[in-house]
Design an enzyme around this catalytic site. Structure first.
Site, short mmCIF file in Angstrom:
data_model
loop_
_atom_site.label_atom_id
_atom_site.label_comp_id
_atom_site.label_asym_id
_atom_site.label_seq_id
_atom_site.Cartn_x
_atom_site.Cartn_y
_atom_site.Cartn_z
N SER A 136 0.86 -1.20 0.00
CA SER A 136 0.00 0.00 0.00
C SER A 136 0.88 1.24 0.00
CB SER A 136 -0.86 -0.01 1.27
OG SER A 136 -1.48 1.25 1.47
N TYR A 149 -1.54 -0.72 10.56
CA TYR A 149 -1.82 -1.08 9.16
C TYR A 149 -0.64 -0.66 8.28
CZ TYR A 149 -3.69 -1.27 4.48
OH TYR A 149 -3.85 -1.56 3.14
P1 NDP Z 1 -11.48 -6.20 0.32
O1 NDP Z 1 -11.91 -6.04 1.74
O2 NDP Z 1 -12.46 -5.96 -0.74
O3 NDP Z 1 -10.82 -7.65 0.12
C1 NDP Z 1 -9.99 -8.21 1.10
C2 NDP Z 1 -9.82 -9.69 0.84
O4 NDP Z 1 -8.94 -10.23 1.85
C3 NDP Z 1 -11.13 -10.45 0.92
O5 NDP Z 1 -11.23 -11.36 -0.13
C4 NDP Z 1 -11.04 -11.18 2.25
O6 NDP Z 1 -11.70 -12.44 2.18
C5 NDP Z 1 -9.52 -11.42 2.36
N1 NDP Z 1 -9.16 -11.65 3.75
C6 NDP Z 1 -9.15 -10.77 4.77
N2 NDP Z 1 -8.87 -11.37 5.92
C7 NDP Z 1 -8.72 -12.70 5.64
C8 NDP Z 1 -8.48 -13.85 6.40
N3 NDP Z 1 -8.29 -13.80 7.73
N4 NDP Z 1 -8.39 -15.06 5.79
C9 NDP Z 1 -8.56 -15.14 4.45
N5 NDP Z 1 -8.80 -14.08 3.66
C10 NDP Z 1 -8.90 -12.88 4.25
O7 NDP Z 1 -10.24 -5.20 0.18
P2 NDP Z 1 -9.20 -4.92 -1.02
O8 NDP Z 1 -9.49 -5.73 -2.23
O9 NDP Z 1 -9.11 -3.46 -1.15
O10 NDP Z 1 -7.88 -5.41 -0.33
C11 NDP Z 1 -6.96 -6.32 -0.91
C12 NDP Z 1 -5.57 -5.95 -0.45
O11 NDP Z 1 -5.25 -4.66 -0.96
C13 NDP Z 1 -5.38 -5.85 1.05
O12 NDP Z 1 -4.13 -6.43 1.39
C14 NDP Z 1 -5.36 -4.35 1.32
O13 NDP Z 1 -4.62 -4.02 2.46
C15 NDP Z 1 -4.69 -3.87 0.06
N6 NDP Z 1 -4.88 -2.48 -0.30
C16 NDP Z 1 -6.14 -1.93 -0.44
C17 NDP Z 1 -6.28 -0.61 -0.81
C18 NDP Z 1 -7.61 0.04 -0.90
O14 NDP Z 1 -7.67 1.30 -0.82
N7 NDP Z 1 -8.70 -0.69 -1.10
C19 NDP Z 1 -5.12 0.21 -1.14
C20 NDP Z 1 -3.86 -0.44 -0.96
C21 NDP Z 1 -3.75 -1.74 -0.58
P3 NDP Z 1 -12.72 -13.00 3.31
O15 NDP Z 1 -13.28 -11.85 4.05
O16 NDP Z 1 -13.72 -13.78 2.53
O17 NDP Z 1 -11.86 -13.88 4.15
C1 8X3 Z 2 -5.08 1.42 1.66
C2 8X3 Z 2 -4.75 2.83 1.31
O1 8X3 Z 2 -4.54 5.18 2.21
O2 8X3 Z 2 -6.33 3.81 3.11
O3 8X3 Z 2 -3.94 0.67 1.80
O4 8X3 Z 2 -4.06 3.39 3.74
S1 8X3 Z 2 -4.91 3.83 2.68
#
Ligand code: NDP
Ligand code: 8X3
Length: 250
Positions: A136, A149
């Site tokens: 991120s 985080y």
């Molecule tokens: P979502 O919440 O839409 O997706 C997160 C995914 O992670 C889900 O499929 C969830 O599946 C899975 N997950 C979370 N905890 C667990 C667990 N304990 N076991 C198995 N699977 C798990 O968020 P994003 O698609 O945005 O996030 C994906 C990645 O991108 C993350 O690592 C996030 O930190 C990162 N990210 C997101 C940004 C944003 O602004 N959205 C920006 C930068 C990075 P389930 O709940 O079914 O287990």
């Molecule tokens: C997710 C982006 O700016 O919410 O990783 O931390 S931010």
């Protein structure tokens, strides 16, 4: 049989979009996450020949190892690991944050990521494969409430670069992908289900979409084998940087 990618966190957001993109491109996908019904729906949508699903909590090391051991023969030669599963919990400053939230983030974003990576490294080396770790912008730019985080994502980015060093000569490529604000279920999860807070955050600012990230991962994974993207930072045009904060005595 085409190439095989294991995409974690495939029930939502980046992971689900990436699973769709890779199957569309002719790859076979191992899709994991906790929500079994969503994984079943994805398998129905993309075809059981193309997608193997495994529903487990990635923090559960025994369940993770069982999922690896139970891979069908035709899904074992993994060419790409997309370590995408992850989450933020809470927006409070450190002094009032929940320790349980902190432990959940560390267990998911760090411990589970290294556990699955370690389990799959022999296969990835045998395949001369690739790893894309979803970090991120929070890994690099501090903000109030980012605390654990952001720290967990800094770990992901630095671990990725160090993996590159250890894997030198193996042919395995490693990338840390560092997106900024993207509209997924991320903020809903971070706020423990506050849909209004999520809608407000993304209102009127054209965030990154899950499909944008899926296309980026697809591009990284399909570059010629002699090219490695070490680190890729991606932001919405409408997001940039603010200055330092200064506290003055009143
Ligand atoms: P979502 O919440 O839409 O997706 C997160 C995914 O992670 C889900 O499929 C969830 O599946 C899975 N997950 C979370 N905890 C667990 C667990 N304990 N076991 C198995 N699977 C798990 O968020 P994003 O698609 O945005 O996030 C994906 C990645 O991108 C993350 O690592 C996030 O930190 C990162 N990210 C997101 C940004 C944003 O602004 N959205 C920006 C930068 C990075 P389930 O709940 O079914 O287990
Ligand atoms: C997710 C982006 O700016 O919410 O990783 O931390 S931010």
């Amino acid at each position: 049989m085409g190439k095989i990618a294991w995409i974690t966190g495939a029930t939502s957001g980046f992971g689900r979009a990436a699973a769709r993109r890779f199957v569309e491109g002719g790859w076979h996908v191992i899709a994991s996450g906790r929500r079994a019904q969503r994984l079943a729906a994805l398998r129905d949508e993309l075809g059981a020949d193309n997608v193997h699903t495994c529903a487990f909590d990635i923090r559960d090391e025994a369940a993770l190892n069982a999922a690896v051991a139970a891979l069908p023969e035709n899904f074992r030669g993994i060419d790409l690991l997309v370590n995408n599963a992850g989450l933020a919990q809470g927006t409070a400053p450190a002094q009032s944050a929940s320790l349980d939230d902190w432990k959940t983030m560390i267990d998911t974003n760090i411990t589970a990521l290294v556990t699955l990576t370690r389990a799959l490294l022999p296969t990835l080396i045998a395949q001369r494969g690739a790893i894309v770790n979803v970090s991120s912008t929070a890994a690099r730019y501090p903000y109030v409430g980012g605390n654990v985080y952001a720290g967990s994502k800094a770990f992901v980015s630095q671990f990725s670069l160090n993996l590159r060093a250890d894997l030198h000569g193996s042919g395995v490529r490693v990338t840390t992908l560092e997106p900024g604000m993207a509209q997924t279920e991320f903020t809903l999860v971070r706020t423990h289900g506050d849909q209004a807070a999520s809608d407000t955050l993304y209102a009127g600012m054209a965030p990154i979409t899950a499909d944008d990230i899926a296309a980026t991962i697809w591009w990284i994974a399909n570059l010629p084998a002699h090219l490695n993207v070490n680190r890729l930072e991606l932001m919405p045009t409408s997001q940039s940087f603010a200055g330092f904060q200064i506290h003055r005595n009143a």
